[in-house]
Design an enzyme around this catalytic site. Sequence first.
Site, PDB file in Angstrom:
ATOM      1  N   HIS A  60      24.032  28.549  28.817  1.00  0.00           N
ATOM      2  CA  HIS A  60      25.089  27.532  28.848  1.00  0.00           C
ATOM      3  C   HIS A  60      24.746  26.514  29.926  1.00  0.00           C
ATOM      4  O   HIS A  60      24.697  26.856  31.104  1.00  0.00           O
ATOM      5  CB  HIS A  60      26.444  28.178  29.151  1.00  0.00           C
ATOM      6  CG  HIS A  60      26.834  29.247  28.171  1.00  0.00           C
ATOM      7  ND1 HIS A  60      27.645  28.997  27.085  1.00  0.00           N
ATOM      8  CD2 HIS A  60      26.505  30.558  28.104  1.00  0.00           C
ATOM      9  CE1 HIS A  60      27.802  30.114  26.401  1.00  0.00           C
ATOM     10  NE2 HIS A  60      27.117  31.078  26.993  1.00  0.00           N
ATOM     11  N   LEU A  61      24.512  25.267  29.518  1.00  0.00           N
ATOM     12  CA  LEU A  61      24.171  24.210  30.476  1.00  0.00           C
ATOM     13  C   LEU A  61      25.361  23.326  30.824  1.00  0.00           C
ATOM     14  O   LEU A  61      25.283  22.508  31.739  1.00  0.00           O
ATOM     15  CB  LEU A  61      23.017  23.362  29.929  1.00  0.00           C
ATOM     16  CG  LEU A  61      21.690  24.097  29.731  1.00  0.00           C
ATOM     17  CD1 LEU A  61      20.624  23.143  29.221  1.00  0.00           C
ATOM     18  CD2 LEU A  61      21.237  24.785  31.020  1.00  0.00           C
ATOM     19  N   ARG A  62      26.460  23.442  30.076  1.00  0.00           N
ATOM     20  CA  ARG A  62      27.749  22.809  30.401  1.00  0.00           C
ATOM     21  C   ARG A  62      27.790  21.289  30.293  1.00  0.00           C
ATOM     22  O   ARG A  62      28.807  20.688  30.639  1.00  0.00           O
ATOM     23  CB  ARG A  62      28.196  23.204  31.816  1.00  0.00           C
ATOM     24  CG  ARG A  62      28.259  24.702  32.102  1.00  0.00           C
ATOM     25  CD  ARG A  62      29.184  25.440  31.183  1.00  0.00           C
ATOM     26  NE  ARG A  62      29.488  26.794  31.658  1.00  0.00           N
ATOM     27  CZ  ARG A  62      29.915  27.764  30.883  1.00  0.00           C
ATOM     28  NH1 ARG A  62      30.073  27.549  29.590  1.00  0.00           N
ATOM     29  NH2 ARG A  62      30.188  28.956  31.396  1.00  0.00           N
ATOM     30  N   ASN A  92      28.857  25.155  23.037  1.00  0.00           N
ATOM     31  CA  ASN A  92      30.259  25.071  23.497  1.00  0.00           C
ATOM     32  C   ASN A  92      30.404  24.029  24.598  1.00  0.00           C
ATOM     33  O   ASN A  92      30.953  24.275  25.669  1.00  0.00           O
ATOM     34  CB  ASN A  92      30.765  26.438  23.957  1.00  0.00           C
ATOM     35  CG  ASN A  92      29.993  26.993  25.142  1.00  0.00           C
ATOM     36  OD1 ASN A  92      28.820  26.680  25.329  1.00  0.00           O
ATOM     37  ND2 ASN A  92      30.644  27.829  25.937  1.00  0.00           N
ATOM     38  N   ASP A 150      28.926  30.727  19.159  1.00  0.00           N
ATOM     39  CA  ASP A 150      28.886  31.291  20.504  1.00  0.00           C
ATOM     40  C   ASP A 150      30.137  32.117  20.789  1.00  0.00           C
ATOM     41  O   ASP A 150      30.411  33.060  20.068  1.00  0.00           O
ATOM     42  CB  ASP A 150      28.671  30.180  21.531  1.00  0.00           C
ATOM     43  CG  ASP A 150      28.420  30.728  22.922  1.00  0.00           C
ATOM     44  OD1 ASP A 150      27.604  31.668  23.024  1.00  0.00           O
ATOM     45  OD2 ASP A 150      29.020  30.245  23.882  1.00  0.00           O
ATOM     46  N   HIS A 177      27.945  35.784  18.079  1.00  0.00           N
ATOM     47  CA  HIS A 177      28.655  36.489  19.151  1.00  0.00           C
ATOM     48  C   HIS A 177      29.642  37.427  18.447  1.00  0.00           C
ATOM     49  O   HIS A 177      30.566  36.970  17.783  1.00  0.00           O
ATOM     50  CB  HIS A 177      29.380  35.441  20.006  1.00  0.00           C
ATOM     51  CG  HIS A 177      30.445  35.985  20.903  1.00  0.00           C
ATOM     52  ND1 HIS A 177      30.340  35.944  22.266  1.00  0.00           N
ATOM     53  CD2 HIS A 177      31.653  36.554  20.635  1.00  0.00           C
ATOM     54  CE1 HIS A 177      31.434  36.464  22.809  1.00  0.00           C
ATOM     55  NE2 HIS A 177      32.244  36.841  21.829  1.00  0.00           N
ATOM     56  N   ASP A 303      22.382  34.854  28.917  1.00  0.00           N
ATOM     57  CA  ASP A 303      23.756  34.377  28.750  1.00  0.00           C
ATOM     58  C   ASP A 303      24.222  33.693  30.032  1.00  0.00           C
ATOM     59  O   ASP A 303      25.353  33.887  30.498  1.00  0.00           O
ATOM     60  CB  ASP A 303      24.697  35.519  28.366  1.00  0.00           C
ATOM     61  CG  ASP A 303      26.075  35.039  27.932  1.00  0.00           C
ATOM     62  OD1 ASP A 303      26.224  33.823  27.675  1.00  0.00           O
ATOM     63  OD2 ASP A 303      27.006  35.866  27.855  1.00  0.00           O
TER      64      ASP A 303
END
Length: 420
Positions: A60-62, A92, A150, A177, A303
């Site tokens: 997750h790089l946001r 996400n 995800d 997921h 993760d």
Amino acid sequence: MKKEFIVKNARVVDPSQNLDKVCDVKICNGKFVESVSKSAKVIDAKGLILAPGFVDLHVHLREPGQTSKESVATGTAAAAAGGFTSIVAMPNTSPAADNPSTIRLINDIIEETAVVNVYQSACITEGRQGEKLAPLGSLKSMGVRAITDDGSCIQSAEIMRNAMQYAKMFGLFVMDHCQESTLTSSGQIHEGEWSVRLGLGGWPSAAEDIIVSRDIILAKYTNSHIHLQHISSAYSIDLIRQAKKRGISVSAEATPHHLALTDACLKDFDTNYKMCPPLRSEEDRKALIKGVVDGSIEVIATDHAPHTETEKDREFNLAPFGITGFETAFSVCHDVLVRSKKIDMLKLVKLMSTRPAELLGIDAGTLKVGSPADFVLIDENAEYVYNSPVSRSSNSPWLNKKLKGRVVQTFVGGKLVYKA
């Protein structure tokens, strides 16, 4: 001018060539080559391991939307610090990566700021709502290789079946997921002894097992492949093992934290041990290690899920799920799996590099001549305290802990992108 150099005296570990011996590795213009000129720079790596750069299928790089936690720039710098040279970013984001315009925006950010190879995944359904398929063909045309909703598991078997059929048509890698949502609506930690002791909502392993079962059935029914994300349950591992024996096309990943930790770690309500799926029992942890050893689990993925200190430093039930994982992954896995003699170094590199690259279908996870010179130098005996995260966030259960074995240099396309 040629940009060439040679790494000498390293223990070279490459599962793609079944190679584990001391030898030289030569690089020219960003690729591995058979020979270099006499004027090539020499790097003496005596006492170090040289391995293909790690490949992480689940990060997750946001960015966009949550850059207070992480950005492509800070996240890929943290990835490089952990030895990861290729990573798959989850969709996400905000907005969700469910359409070509958003993918184009993210790809532009990656092009401008990433220091490792980033493959942006896309949503299976619009808005990750599980109700209507995203435009998978258009997403594929934008260079997307993998799709997943995800943290929002698709509850409808019909929608998941359609997704798998279309993904097979377009050549997309489907990741899921596994979480049956009606069983986890109030879940905070694994349902068991510690959820009772601590008075926290239980998250049963059955919630994972049900979706794993469904996805295996759909993979067989549609004659397509499914990749199961961050598996944590002993029963799920057994389902995967039996599916493989029956010839069903399924792969699965485990995280370093599920291999190393259990729900007993939550006894002090430390939110840096709160994750999704939750840490489970010692029985589940041992089953996960067994699954890694016998090949039921083919991939280790971090993760990596950064959150701000403010978000994590609050009441347990209000704190978000997730921990960072890039920078400690090798140390933790080497300790739990290699130092304990469960597997050898060749197998660990296969789990963290070669096999995930094969599944994603990218030219990585190898030191073969002609491939991009993505590699790491590792000191498996180095001891250090993890107290200065490269990531923008520090929500790690290993923060301020002493670890052993670390990545000391990371190269992407022959370029040094991290040095300890």
